[in-house]
Design a protein around this motif. Structure first.
Motif, mmCIF file in Angstrom:
data_model
loop_
_atom_site.group_PDB
_atom_site.id
_atom_site.type_symbol
_atom_site.label_atom_id
_atom_site.label_comp_id
_atom_site.label_asym_id
_atom_site.label_seq_id
_atom_site.Cartn_x
_atom_site.Cartn_y
_atom_site.Cartn_z
ATOM 1 N N GLY A 1 38.909 -0.542 15.921
ATOM 2 C CA GLY A 1 39.651 0.688 15.672
ATOM 3 C C GLY A 1 39.410 1.807 16.654
ATOM 4 N N ALA A 2 38.932 1.476 17.860
ATOM 5 C CA ALA A 2 38.715 2.508 18.867
ATOM 6 C C ALA A 2 40.052 3.053 19.369
ATOM 7 C CB ALA A 2 37.923 1.951 20.040
ATOM 8 N N GLY A 3 40.085 4.333 19.670
ATOM 9 C CA GLY A 3 41.278 4.922 20.254
ATOM 10 C C GLY A 3 41.253 4.902 21.765
ATOM 11 N N ARG A 4 40.051 4.704 22.328
ATOM 12 C CA ARG A 4 39.892 4.725 23.785
ATOM 13 C C ARG A 4 38.838 3.703 24.194
ATOM 14 N NH1 ARG A 4 41.150 8.394 27.786
ATOM 15 N NH2 ARG A 4 41.993 9.771 26.189
ATOM 16 N N LEU A 5 39.065 3.070 25.327
ATOM 17 C CA LEU A 5 38.106 2.165 25.939
ATOM 18 C C LEU A 5 37.850 2.636 27.362
ATOM 19 C CD1 LEU A 5 36.454 -0.478 26.352
ATOM 20 C CD2 LEU A 5 38.640 -1.608 26.903
ATOM 21 N N GLU A 6 36.586 2.854 27.692
ATOM 22 C CA GLU A 6 36.200 3.200 29.052
ATOM 23 C C GLU A 6 35.610 1.966 29.723
ATOM 24 O OE1 GLU A 6 33.550 6.497 28.960
ATOM 25 O OE2 GLU A 6 35.078 7.916 28.292
ATOM 26 N N VAL A 7 36.312 1.451 30.708
ATOM 27 C CA VAL A 7 35.826 0.322 31.496
ATOM 28 C C VAL A 7 35.187 0.919 32.744
ATOM 29 C CG1 VAL A 7 36.428 -1.815 32.677
ATOM 30 C CG2 VAL A 7 37.665 -1.142 30.600
ATOM 31 N N ALA A 8 33.881 1.026 32.727
ATOM 32 C CA ALA A 8 33.163 1.774 33.767
ATOM 33 C C ALA A 8 32.392 0.817 34.667
ATOM 34 C CB ALA A 8 32.212 2.774 33.118
ATOM 35 N N HIS A 9 32.974 0.472 35.805
ATOM 36 C CA HIS A 9 32.243 -0.358 36.753
ATOM 37 C C HIS A 9 31.008 0.399 37.234
ATOM 38 C CE1 HIS A 9 34.526 -4.059 37.475
ATOM 39 N NE2 HIS A 9 35.577 -3.361 37.079
ATOM 40 N N ILE A 10 29.920 -0.324 37.347
ATOM 41 C CA ILE A 10 28.641 0.272 37.684
ATOM 42 C C ILE A 10 28.706 0.987 39.030
ATOM 43 C CG2 ILE A 10 26.202 -0.219 38.168
ATOM 44 C CD1 ILE A 10 27.064 -0.590 35.236
ATOM 45 N N GLN A 11 28.056 2.154 39.086
ATOM 46 C CA GLN A 11 27.892 2.866 40.351
ATOM 47 C C GLN A 11 26.448 2.662 40.797
ATOM 48 O OE1 GLN A 11 29.277 6.898 40.257
ATOM 49 N NE2 GLN A 11 29.333 7.082 42.468
ATOM 50 N N TYR A 12 26.235 2.346 42.061
ATOM 51 C CA TYR A 12 24.940 1.835 42.503
ATOM 52 C C TYR A 12 24.082 2.909 43.164
ATOM 53 C CZ TYR A 12 27.055 -2.540 41.277
ATOM 54 O OH TYR A 12 27.684 -3.546 40.575
ATOM 55 N N TYR A 13 23.412 3.669 42.299
ATOM 56 C CA TYR A 13 22.328 4.554 42.725
ATOM 57 C C TYR A 13 21.285 4.509 41.616
ATOM 58 C CZ TYR A 13 25.068 7.748 39.802
ATOM 59 O OH TYR A 13 25.783 8.298 38.781
ATOM 60 N N ALA A 14 20.167 5.204 41.815
ATOM 61 C CA ALA A 14 19.082 5.215 40.830
ATOM 62 C C ALA A 14 18.697 3.786 40.447
ATOM 63 C CB ALA A 14 19.463 6.057 39.614
ATOM 64 N N TRP A 15 18.549 3.505 39.145
ATOM 65 C CA TRP A 15 18.046 2.199 38.736
ATOM 66 C C TRP A 15 19.022 1.060 39.061
ATOM 67 C CZ3 TRP A 15 13.101 1.785 37.427
ATOM 68 C CH2 TRP A 15 12.649 0.531 37.005
ATOM 69 N N ALA A 16 20.308 1.336 39.006
ATOM 70 C CA ALA A 16 21.294 0.286 39.290
ATOM 71 C C ALA A 16 21.176 -0.235 40.722
ATOM 72 C CB ALA A 16 22.704 0.810 39.034
ATOM 73 N N LEU A 17 20.723 0.616 41.635
ATOM 74 C CA LEU A 17 20.583 0.177 43.017
ATOM 75 C C LEU A 17 19.534 -0.927 43.129
ATOM 76 C CD1 LEU A 17 21.622 0.634 45.864
ATOM 77 C CD2 LEU A 17 19.865 2.391 46.173
ATOM 78 N N LYS A 18 18.510 -0.880 42.269
ATOM 79 C CA LYS A 18 17.494 -1.933 42.246
ATOM 80 C C LYS A 18 18.096 -3.284 41.861
ATOM 81 C CE LYS A 18 13.565 0.995 40.822
ATOM 82 N NZ LYS A 18 12.573 0.619 41.857
ATOM 83 N N ASN A 19 19.171 -3.248 41.085
ATOM 84 C CA ASN A 19 19.768 -4.465 40.544
ATOM 85 C C ASN A 19 21.145 -4.771 41.130
ATOM 86 O OD1 ASN A 19 17.974 -5.549 38.255
ATOM 87 N ND2 ASN A 19 18.041 -3.352 37.800
ATOM 88 N N ARG A 20 21.447 -4.161 42.254
ATOM 89 C CA ARG A 20 22.800 -4.297 42.802
ATOM 90 C C ARG A 20 23.194 -5.756 43.004
ATOM 91 N NH1 ARG A 20 23.816 -1.599 48.498
ATOM 92 N NH2 ARG A 20 22.583 -3.434 49.108
#
Length: 393
Positions: free
Chosen positions: A195-214
């Motif tokens: 029943g969500a009214g909105r879905l955010e499909v957010a592709h990862i942005q690669y800085y901070a911790w995400a850069l370690k796991n790129r």
């Protein structure tokens, strides 16, 4: 004082005196309130800073309540209650009540796993307006693996049902990467089902911790393109049922996303200890002194704080941004990503095809996305271990 730009105002008969126009609004539209960095999940793409703030330096209840009142007085419209996991704060009810009385629209950004139905009911009764629920996948086993948290998927579905039972609007936030991108269609179906009214499909942005796991997170271009087709079809099919916001992965973009809608233009962020930032990752940039709400009023920080002036407007830009006709559309892209990938925050974000570094950057994405993914480096409070570990749900 704020940097200003000028424009010529014409009348029917002649041009009149140039009028100054501020490069930022009198107040930001929204404030991201990071109530705590505590979180039971260990997501490998965590967007919080590398150095997490400990509980003993967090703003007190009274201090967060004062931030809410100041935000309303400044003219801010929306408060996004975030973290870490905001429901880890035992005083969340008091903060919500104060914000509601001040007239602020409140969005709770949560993983949901610490919530009870009774607590959510109480928050709604006190004035909570909206819930944004993050998911790691709709496949329970994969979701548990990504978050390193057992039983999270089932709890999130339950929380979604509670939100709808209480009549609150619901947004599903789905951080997207190579290890869940195959679930795109199922995630869309899930959003409709709960029943969500909105879905955010957010592709990862690669800085901070995400850069370690790129290398573990980077999807292939082919997988991204298939996902984009699925989303476009669903947008048309689900008009009037589900709004889908689709964030293109930077490594496959032609032009960069504007950093927070432009640095210091429409959004401000308050960390758990009270530091006020132009964006939630700004602490990754060297040479900054960030004002604190314990020492200075929000309005003064927004209008005159050094950190907000640093990249506000366009005068700081180097080429190719300075002469680019898009410079007031994307503002050179993300400053934090520019620094993380080039070593200079004033460089053009390599996400931009006009950046001299873009092609080398794109080659990294092609190589990593077609290589066997390494194990996740999980995000843990005070730790950076690589050994998989599951928290108990």
């Amino acid at each position: 004082m704020n940097e200003i730009i000028t424009k010529e105002i014409n009348t029917s008969s002649h041009a009149v005196e140039l009028q100054p126009e501020p490069v930022c609004a009198r107040a930001p539209v929204g404030l991201l309130a990071e109530l705590t960095h505590r979180c039971p999940l260990q997501c490998p793409y965590c967007s919080n800073p590398l150095e997490l703030e400990r509980t003993n330096i967090e703003l007190s209840t009274a201090e967060w309540q004062d931030v809410m009142r100041q935000a309303a007085d400044l003219g801010i419209l929306q408060i996004h209650l975030s973290g870490g996991e905001p429901t880890a704060r035992k005083d969340l009810e008091q903060i919500v009540e104060t914000a509601a009385k001040a007239g602020l629209y409140q969005n709770l950004i949560t993983a949901g796993v610490l919530l009870t139905k009774e607590r959510l009911q109480k928050l709604a009764d006190l004035g909570l307006d909206h819930v944004q629920l993050s998911i790691q996948d709709v496949d329970p086993e994969n979701a548990d693996r990504i978050a390193a948290y057992k039983g999270g998927s089932a709890k999130k579905r339950e929380v979604a049902r509670w939100v709808k039972d209480l009549g609150l609007p619901l947004t599903i936030n789905a951080p997207m990467h190579r290890q869940n991108i195959h679930s795109m269609k199922a995630i869309i179906d899930y959003s409709v089902e709960v029943g969500a009214g909105r879905l955010e499909v957010a592709h990862i942005q690669y800085y901070a911790w995400a850069l370690k796991n790129r290398a573990a997170l980077m999807p292939t271009l082919e997988d991204f393109q298939r996902t984009a087709e699925i989303v476009e079809e669903a947008k048309e099919r689900l008009k009037g049922i589900l709004v889908i916001d689709f964030v293109v992965p930077d490594y496959y973009a032609k032009y960069p996303k504007p950093c927070m809608g432009g640095w210091g233009r429409g959004v401000m962020n308050v960390t758990p200890s009270g530091r006020v930032l132009p964006c939630h990752a700004a602490e990754s940039l060297p040479g900054f002194t960030f004002d604190n709400v314990r020492d200075r009023k929000l309005a003064d920080i927004w209008l005159n704080g050094d950190a907000f002036q640093k990249y506000r407007g366009t005068s700081w830009m180097k080429e190719p941004c300075q002469s680019c006709p898009r410079k007031e559309k994307d503002y050179g892209g993300c400053r934090c990503q520019a620094f993380a990938l080039t070593g200079d925050a004033t460089n053009t974000d390599p996400a931009c095809s006009l950046s001299p570094m873009h092609q080398d950057w794109a080659k990294v994405a092609a190589l990593e996305s077609h290589t066997r993914p390494p194990e996740f480096v999980y995000r843990r409070m005070g730790k950076g271990g690589t050994t998989p570990h599951m928290s108990e749900g």
